[in-house]
Design a protein around this motif. Sequence first.
Motif: not given
Length: 527
Positions: A137, A140, A144, A160, A240, A243-244, A247-248
Motif C-alpha cells: 500500500s 502504491m 499514485l 485510498k 493503472s 493496480l488493476h 495489487v487489487i
Amino acid sequence: MSWSELPTTALLTAAPLLLGLGALLSYRQPQPVAAWRLARATTLSGLLISAALLVLGLLSGPGLTGGWWQSGPLHLIMLLLANFIGFVVVRYSTHYLQGEPRQQRFAALVQAVFAAVSIAVLSDHLLVFLAAWLGISMAMHQLLMFYPDRPRAALAAHKKFLFARAAELCALTAFALLYLHHGTGQISTIVAAYTADSAALTVSEQFAACLLAMAALIKCAQLPLHGWLIQVVESPTPVSATLHGGVINLGGYLLLLFSPLLLQSVPAQALILLVAGVSSVLAALVMMTRISVKVRLAWSTSAQMGLMLVEIALGLVELALLHLLAHSCYKAYAFLSSGEAVQQDLLRRQAPARSPSAVRWLGALAISALIVAGFGVVAQSGFESTAFDALSPWVLLTLALTVLLAERGSRVTTGSLLAFTALAVVLTSVYLALKSVLGVVFPGPAHVTPIWADLWMSTLFVALFLGYYLQRHCLHRPWVQTLNVYLYAGFYLDEWVTRTTLQIWPHKLPRRARPKQLHPISEEGLL
C-alpha cells in the motif's frame, strides 16, 4: 527447517529478494537506462524462478515444502502471476516513461510493489503477511502520486490511503482474534484447523471472519468506497496496470487463503453477498454509461472484483481463482493497450447495435438454456466436486450466452445462428474444462451453497441482464434516460463519500498547474 527444505526455501526467498535488491539498486542508478536494464533483469529472473517453482510444486504434489514460506498451489500460482505482471509492466514502462523525470524512482517503486506482493502471497505468518500488505500500500501510494500536481490524483491517493488503513485495521484485529484463539500466528496451522474441523465457530471466530470480509471489500474497492479506483486513472498507465492487474486482487487472495474459515461463517458470507453482489451489478451498469476507456476499465475492475468475492462466498473457490487469473492478465493488457481506444471506438461505431425482436430473444434464451443444461448434467455426473452444484453461476452463464446469440450480426461481426451456437458451445466447454483443471490443482473445502445465497445472486444476475437490455435497447424511453443519468453519476455515492472523508480528515489538494480561465467574449467573437 530440515535440510531437505533448504533448496525450495532458497528459491522461494530468491524471488522477493531479487526484486527488493533490484528496487534498491535501480533507485541509486545515475542514468534511467541502467535502472530499467536492472529492473528488466530482476523481473525476468523472478518470473523464471516462480515458473520453475510452480512446475516443481505441481510435479511433487504435497511433498514440496518451503520452510518459513507457504508453497501450496495457490501460493505458487499467485507468485507466478505477480512476477509475470511485474515483468510486463516494467517492459512497457521502459518505453512509456522515456523523457519523464524520476524514472529511477518509478522503476524502484514498481519492483518494490511486486517484491512486497511476493512476500504477501508466500508468507506463513500473520504479521509478515500484514507487514507485506502495508508495504504494498505504501509503495502504491508513491506511484499514485507520481504526478503530485494533479488534484484528482492527489484526492484519489488520499482516499485510498485512508481506506487502506481501515482495511489493514480490520485485518489486524481479525489476525489478533485468530492468534488468541489458536495460540499461533502460523497461517497454515490456522487454516488447517478449519479444513479438518467443521465445529461451530465461536463468537470471536465469527467476528474475525466478518472483519476479514470487511478488509477484502474495502481493498477490492466495493461500493460505496470505490471512487479512488476510478480517479487513479490520473496516474501513469503502467501504474493503472499494476493496480488493476495485480495489487487489487489481494483482497480476493485474502479470502481464498482463509476460505475454510469464511465458508463456516454465515454472517461473513451474507455480508459479502450483499455488498459485493450489489456492487458488481451497479458497477457493471455504470461502466456501460462511460466513454473514457480507462474510466470504463476502472468501473469494470470494481464489478469484476465484486463478482470474484461473490464466488468465494458461494464456495466456488476454484472458479474465483480462475477469475482472478483471467482478470489480472486481461486488465493489465487492457490498460497497457488503451492507446488503441480510438480504433476500437471506430469499429464500435461501424457496428451499431440492432435491437433483436422478442422472438430472437426467446430463441436465444432457449438455446442457451439447453446448452448450459446439457453441460450441467455432464458436470454433475462426471465430477464429484460440489463446485458445480451452485445454480447462480449457471444462470449467469445462460444469460451471457443469450446476449451473445440474440445480438449476433453487425457490420463487424456477422454469422449464422449455427456458427454462434457452436461458439457458445466452445465457450461453455472451455469454461467447464478450466474450472475442472483448477478444481484439481486447488481443491476448495467441501461446501454446499445455501439456497438463499443462490437465489439472491440469481436475482441479481437477472437484474443485471435487465439493466443491460434497458441501456442497450430502450434508451429512447424517457424513464430509462433518467435512470441512465443516475447511473452515469454512480448514484452520487462517491461524491457523498468524498465530502464525508474530507470533513473527517481534510487534505490540501494541489492547484492545477495550468487552470482553465474564462475569458469574456469580445464583440468580434459574437459576429
